[in-house]
Write a protein that holds these residues in place. Structure first.
Motif, PDB file in Angstrom:
ATOM      1  N   CYS A  96     147.643  62.328  34.237  1.00  0.00           N
ATOM      2  CA  CYS A  96     148.390  61.427  35.108  1.00  0.00           C
ATOM      3  C   CYS A  96     148.549  60.070  34.436  1.00  0.00           C
ATOM      4  O   CYS A  96     147.568  59.472  34.007  1.00  0.00           O
ATOM      5  CB  CYS A  96     147.674  61.250  36.443  1.00  0.00           C
ATOM      6  N   ALA A  97     149.783  59.622  34.374  1.00  0.00           N
ATOM      7  CA  ALA A  97     150.049  58.270  33.859  1.00  0.00           C
ATOM      8  C   ALA A  97     150.077  57.334  35.051  1.00  0.00           C
ATOM      9  O   ALA A  97     151.089  56.723  35.372  1.00  0.00           O
ATOM     10  CB  ALA A  97     151.368  58.242  33.100  1.00  0.00           C
ATOM     11  N   PRO A 137     141.269  64.699  36.544  1.00  0.00           N
ATOM     12  CA  PRO A 137     141.294  64.301  37.951  1.00  0.00           C
ATOM     13  C   PRO A 137     142.615  63.631  38.300  1.00  0.00           C
ATOM     14  O   PRO A 137     143.109  62.795  37.551  1.00  0.00           O
ATOM     15  CB  PRO A 137     140.131  63.311  38.063  1.00  0.00           C
ATOM     16  N   LYS A 138     143.186  64.018  39.406  1.00  0.00           N
ATOM     17  CA  LYS A 138     144.480  63.480  39.813  1.00  0.00           C
ATOM     18  C   LYS A 138     144.302  62.349  40.818  1.00  0.00           C
ATOM     19  O   LYS A 138     143.632  62.520  41.833  1.00  0.00           O
ATOM     20  CB  LYS A 138     145.337  64.580  40.451  1.00  0.00           C
ATOM     21  N   THR A 157     153.773  60.572  37.945  1.00  0.00           N
ATOM     22  CA  THR A 157     154.124  60.516  36.528  1.00  0.00           C
ATOM     23  C   THR A 157     153.017  61.127  35.680  1.00  0.00           C
ATOM     24  O   THR A 157     151.841  60.850  35.901  1.00  0.00           O
ATOM     25  CB  THR A 157     154.362  59.061  36.082  1.00  0.00           C
ATOM     26  N   VAL A 158     153.407  61.973  34.735  1.00  0.00           N
ATOM     27  CA  VAL A 158     152.434  62.568  33.819  1.00  0.00           C
ATOM     28  C   VAL A 158     152.749  62.139  32.392  1.00  0.00           C
ATOM     29  O   VAL A 158     153.904  61.899  32.042  1.00  0.00           O
ATOM     30  CB  VAL A 158     152.434  64.115  33.900  1.00  0.00           C
ATOM     31  N   ARG A 159     151.706  62.033  31.599  1.00  0.00           N
ATOM     32  CA  ARG A 159     151.855  61.749  30.170  1.00  0.00           C
ATOM     33  C   ARG A 159     151.438  62.993  29.404  1.00  0.00           C
ATOM     34  O   ARG A 159     150.348  63.523  29.612  1.00  0.00           O
ATOM     35  CB  ARG A 159     151.000  60.553  29.767  1.00  0.00           C
ATOM     36  N   ILE A 160     152.313  63.470  28.533  1.00  0.00           N
ATOM     37  CA  ILE A 160     152.050  64.688  27.765  1.00  0.00           C
ATOM     38  C   ILE A 160     151.890  64.327  26.297  1.00  0.00           C
ATOM     39  O   ILE A 160     152.769  63.693  25.703  1.00  0.00           O
ATOM     40  CB  ILE A 160     153.194  65.719  27.920  1.00  0.00           C
ATOM     41  N   THR A 161     150.771  64.709  25.722  1.00  0.00           N
ATOM     42  CA  THR A 161     150.527  64.504  24.293  1.00  0.00           C
ATOM     43  C   THR A 161     150.271  65.860  23.642  1.00  0.00           C
ATOM     44  O   THR A 161     150.135  66.874  24.322  1.00  0.00           O
ATOM     45  CB  THR A 161     149.320  63.580  24.066  1.00  0.00           C
ATOM     46  N   GLY A 162     150.199  65.861  22.317  1.00  0.00           N
ATOM     47  CA  GLY A 162     149.960  67.108  21.595  1.00  0.00           C
ATOM     48  C   GLY A 162     151.201  67.956  21.420  1.00  0.00           C
ATOM     49  O   GLY A 162     151.109  69.146  21.084  1.00  0.00           O
TER      50      GLY A 162
END
Length: 273
Positions: free
Chosen positions: A117-118, A35-36, A42-47
């Motif tokens: 979303c961060a 959900p945004k 700002t987005v947080r990218i993991t993996g």
């Protein structure tokens, strides 16, 4: 960049010279829906694959819109701040996509993206001005001012956490840290002076100690943030050596404040008895 999120299109459009490939989740895998928030840039990218580079990440995400800032994090993750929320909506569609660096099949070159979303991170830096030469000069004046000293440190910390200290900007950041150190030196001197006058005016020492204690936490954060790898290696060796000396003075101030607090506690206990 348009992202296909179905099994009929297994690859997203990438430049021919790209040294990596991406594919959407298989039909058996559940779609990852995040959900945004109403305001999220700002987005947080993991993996991410451990061997991924900043250039590859920028190549993937700059297709969605203008990137204001990108910050590499630990554990194969990063944060990207876009100029608008529409870019975030597109970037979120990459959640679940698999990425492969080169032709390697080992774990270091493969990963599955998780994009979210961060929002909390963005909220904290929303009121912090972007780094410019003009803003740096203005901030330098505010650090000099005791009335705005603490607030200005928060902006400086934010810039350092964003790794804004580059080789071109190292002189500006060094001069700001120098002013912070002047405050530390003055605080140590004043505490020593008032400590000798405590019998005549204990209130002065108490007020000074209280002020030093409030900003000491931020000062420690400044000297911790400057040690972030990219910031630290942007500084010349002579400046790095000097900053290490300044950090010792911060430790001395911290020890003095703690000592004064203990002395006051002992005195107040004796007076009560």
């Amino acid at each position: 960049m348009q992202v296909a999120n179905n099994s009929n299109n297994n690859e997203i459009s990438l430049p021919k010279e790209s040294k990596f490939s991406m594919s959407p989740p298989s039909p058996k895998e559940c779609a990852i829906c995040i959900p945004k928030p109403l305001i999220c840039k700002t987005v947080r990218i993991t993996g991410l694959p451990p061997k991924i580079t900043r250039n590859i990440i920028m190549e993937i995400f700059r297709k969605f819109g203008t990137i204001i800032h990108m910050r590499m994090l630990r554990n194969a993750s990063c944060e990207i701040q876009f100029s608008n929320t529409e870019s975030v909506e597109q970037a979120l569609l990459l959640s679940g996509y698999r990425i492969k660096i080169g032709c390697n099949d080992d774990a270091d070159h493969n990963g599955q993206l998780f994009v979210e979303c961060a929002h909390d991170c963005h909220q904290q830096t929303e009121n912090v001005p972007a780094y410019t030469e003009l803003e740096a000069k203005r901030l330098k004046k505010e650090i000099y001012n005791t009335q705005t000293f603490r607030k200005s440190l928060q902006i400086l910390i934010s810039w350092l956490k964003k790794e804004e200290c580059t080789k071109m900007r190292s002189a500006a950041f060094y001069s700001m840290l120098e002013i912070v150190h002047i405050f530390v030196e003055n605080s140590i001197h004043k505490i020593h002076v008032f400590e000798g006058m405590v019998k005549r005016d204990g209130r002065n020492l108490y007020v000074l100690k209280s002020k030093a204690k409030k900003v000491l936490h931020e000062i420690k954060k400044v000297f911790k943030a400057i040690r972030i790898r990219r910031n630290w290696h942007s500084l010349p060796k002579t400046q790095r050596r000097q900053i290490k000396v300044w950090k010792k003075d911060v430790k001395n101030l911290s020890d003095i404040v703690i000592l004064v607090i203990r002395i006051e506690e002992m005195r107040s206990g004796i007076e009560r008895k």
